[in-house]
Motif scaffolding. Sequence first.
Motif, PDB file in Angstrom:
ATOM      1  N   PHE A  33       0.853  -1.183   0.000  1.00 44.29           N
ATOM      2  CA  PHE A  33       0.000   0.000   0.000  1.00 44.29           C
ATOM      3  C   PHE A  33       0.890   1.234   0.000  1.00 44.29           C
ATOM      4  O   PHE A  33       1.876   1.281   0.733  1.00 44.29           O
ATOM      5  CB  PHE A  33      -0.902   0.031   1.233  1.00 44.29           C
ATOM      6  CG  PHE A  33      -1.834  -1.135   1.315  1.00 44.29           C
ATOM      7  CD1 PHE A  33      -2.984  -1.175   0.556  1.00 44.29           C
ATOM      8  CD2 PHE A  33      -1.552  -2.200   2.151  1.00 44.29           C
ATOM      9  CE1 PHE A  33      -3.851  -2.256   0.626  1.00 44.29           C
ATOM     10  CE2 PHE A  33      -2.407  -3.285   2.236  1.00 44.29           C
ATOM     11  CZ  PHE A  33      -3.553  -3.317   1.465  1.00 44.29           C
ATOM     12  N   GLN A  34       0.532   2.201  -0.826  1.00 46.59           N
ATOM     13  CA  GLN A  34       1.266   3.461  -0.864  1.00 46.59           C
ATOM     14  C   GLN A  34       0.225   4.568  -0.902  1.00 46.59           C
ATOM     15  O   GLN A  34      -0.623   4.601  -1.790  1.00 46.59           O
ATOM     16  CB  GLN A  34       2.173   3.508  -2.091  1.00 46.59           C
ATOM     17  CG  GLN A  34       3.119   4.668  -2.097  1.00 46.59           C
ATOM     18  CD  GLN A  34       4.085   4.585  -3.266  1.00 46.59           C
ATOM     19  OE1 GLN A  34       3.990   3.705  -4.116  1.00 46.59           O
ATOM     20  NE2 GLN A  34       5.006   5.524  -3.316  1.00 46.59           N
ATOM     21  N   VAL A  35       0.282   5.464   0.063  1.00 44.62           N
ATOM     22  CA  VAL A  35      -0.734   6.509   0.217  1.00 44.62           C
ATOM     23  C   VAL A  35      -0.184   7.852  -0.229  1.00 44.62           C
ATOM     24  O   VAL A  35       0.986   8.161  -0.009  1.00 44.62           O
ATOM     25  CB  VAL A  35      -1.191   6.591   1.695  1.00 44.62           C
ATOM     26  CG1 VAL A  35      -2.240   7.671   1.878  1.00 44.62           C
ATOM     27  CG2 VAL A  35      -1.716   5.249   2.160  1.00 44.62           C
ATOM     28  N   THR A  36      -1.037   8.644  -0.843  1.00 43.32           N
ATOM     29  CA  THR A  36      -0.688   9.998  -1.230  1.00 43.32           C
ATOM     30  C   THR A  36      -1.701  10.974  -0.636  1.00 43.32           C
ATOM     31  O   THR A  36      -2.879  10.643  -0.498  1.00 43.32           O
ATOM     32  CB  THR A  36      -0.643  10.179  -2.758  1.00 43.32           C
ATOM     33  OG1 THR A  36      -0.303  11.535  -3.060  1.00 43.32           O
ATOM     34  CG2 THR A  36      -1.968   9.841  -3.413  1.00 43.32           C
ATOM     35  N   THR A  37      -1.226  12.148  -0.302  1.00 42.75           N
ATOM     36  CA  THR A  37      -2.130  13.190   0.196  1.00 42.75           C
ATOM     37  C   THR A  37      -2.574  14.107  -0.938  1.00 42.75           C
ATOM     38  O   THR A  37      -3.346  15.028  -0.718  1.00 42.75           O
ATOM     39  CB  THR A  37      -1.447  14.031   1.295  1.00 42.75           C
ATOM     40  OG1 THR A  37      -0.235  14.580   0.771  1.00 42.75           O
ATOM     41  CG2 THR A  37      -1.157  13.177   2.519  1.00 42.75           C
ATOM     42  N   GLU A  38      -2.074  13.842  -2.143  1.00 40.35           N
ATOM     43  CA  GLU A  38      -2.432  14.641  -3.309  1.00 40.35           C
ATOM     44  C   GLU A  38      -2.937  13.737  -4.437  1.00 40.35           C
ATOM     45  O   GLU A  38      -2.247  13.534  -5.437  1.00 40.35           O
ATOM     46  CB  GLU A  38      -1.226  15.458  -3.771  1.00 40.35           C
ATOM     47  CG  GLU A  38      -0.738  16.438  -2.721  1.00 40.35           C
ATOM     48  CD  GLU A  38       0.512  17.180  -3.171  1.00 40.35           C
ATOM     49  OE1 GLU A  38       0.895  17.061  -4.360  1.00 40.35           O
ATOM     50  OE2 GLU A  38       1.086  17.875  -2.335  1.00 40.35           O
ATOM     51  N   PRO A  39      -4.131  13.208  -4.273  1.00 44.10           N
ATOM     52  CA  PRO A  39      -4.656  12.308  -5.314  1.00 44.10           C
ATOM     53  C   PRO A  39      -4.994  13.079  -6.589  1.00 44.10           C
ATOM     54  O   PRO A  39      -5.281  14.273  -6.551  1.00 44.10           O
ATOM     55  CB  PRO A  39      -5.922  11.748  -4.672  1.00 44.10           C
ATOM     56  CG  PRO A  39      -6.349  12.814  -3.735  1.00 44.10           C
ATOM     57  CD  PRO A  39      -5.092  13.442  -3.214  1.00 44.10           C
ATOM     58  N   THR A  40      -4.941  12.380  -7.699  1.00 41.99           N
ATOM     59  CA  THR A  40      -5.344  12.981  -8.973  1.00 41.99           C
ATOM     60  C   THR A  40      -6.567  12.241  -9.490  1.00 41.99           C
ATOM     61  O   THR A  40      -6.597  11.014  -9.544  1.00 41.99           O
ATOM     62  CB  THR A  40      -4.212  12.895 -10.018  1.00 41.99           C
ATOM     63  OG1 THR A  40      -3.851  11.531 -10.189  1.00 41.99           O
ATOM     64  CG2 THR A  40      -2.998  13.696  -9.586  1.00 41.99           C
ATOM     65  N   PHE A  41      -7.564  13.017  -9.831  1.00 44.28           N
ATOM     66  CA  PHE A  41      -8.816  12.457 -10.349  1.00 44.28           C
ATOM     67  C   PHE A  41      -8.964  12.757 -11.845  1.00 44.28           C
ATOM     68  O   PHE A  41     -10.056  12.709 -12.383  1.00 44.28           O
ATOM     69  CB  PHE A  41     -10.015  13.034  -9.581  1.00 44.28           C
ATOM     70  CG  PHE A  41     -10.080  12.580  -8.154  1.00 44.28           C
ATOM     71  CD1 PHE A  41     -10.739  11.420  -7.811  1.00 44.28           C
ATOM     72  CD2 PHE A  41      -9.460  13.317  -7.143  1.00 44.28           C
ATOM     73  CE1 PHE A  41     -10.794  10.994  -6.498  1.00 44.28           C
ATOM     74  CE2 PHE A  41      -9.512  12.895  -5.828  1.00 44.28           C
ATOM     75  CZ  PHE A  41     -10.175  11.728  -5.504  1.00 44.28           C
TER      76      PHE A  41
END
Length: 150
Positions: A33-41
């Motif tokens: 799992f790798q989490v980002t606080t800046e997702p791209t939609f």
Amino acid sequence: MYILLLVMWIYLLIILTCTKNFTSIMRGEPVQFQVTTEPTFGQFFDIAIYANPSLPFILQKAGHFICFFILALLLIQVCKNIQLSLVIGLLFAAGTELAQPFFYREGLFIDLMINSLGILSYTLLYYICDKWIAAVSITDETPKTRSRIV
């Protein structure tokens, strides 16, 4: 028993949704799992990726349908309420697609629609079968006349 299956199924769907790379799971590699606080939609509504679907792409979409079809089956068995199961299932389908960009994955509108179609398909099938069984059991309860030979 169904509640345990439902919890395990939801757990599996979350793993499949939030892993760094789905294909690595298919190759038997460890789940990451790798989490980002800046997702791209950006690709959520992108329809260009559907122009020439490959066989693996089609199989993956069929997997979406089947996974959420099974989710609807388990939800109805546990909740014993079609409407509640439908709402929970559709919210979960939306949640999985909206969560993916937070894990460096692409949430796609088409996946949301396929997930929802799986839930709606099982729910409709269950509803039709339930009404048919109810109708058949009503006709079976009508008094039957016996013929006697005298």
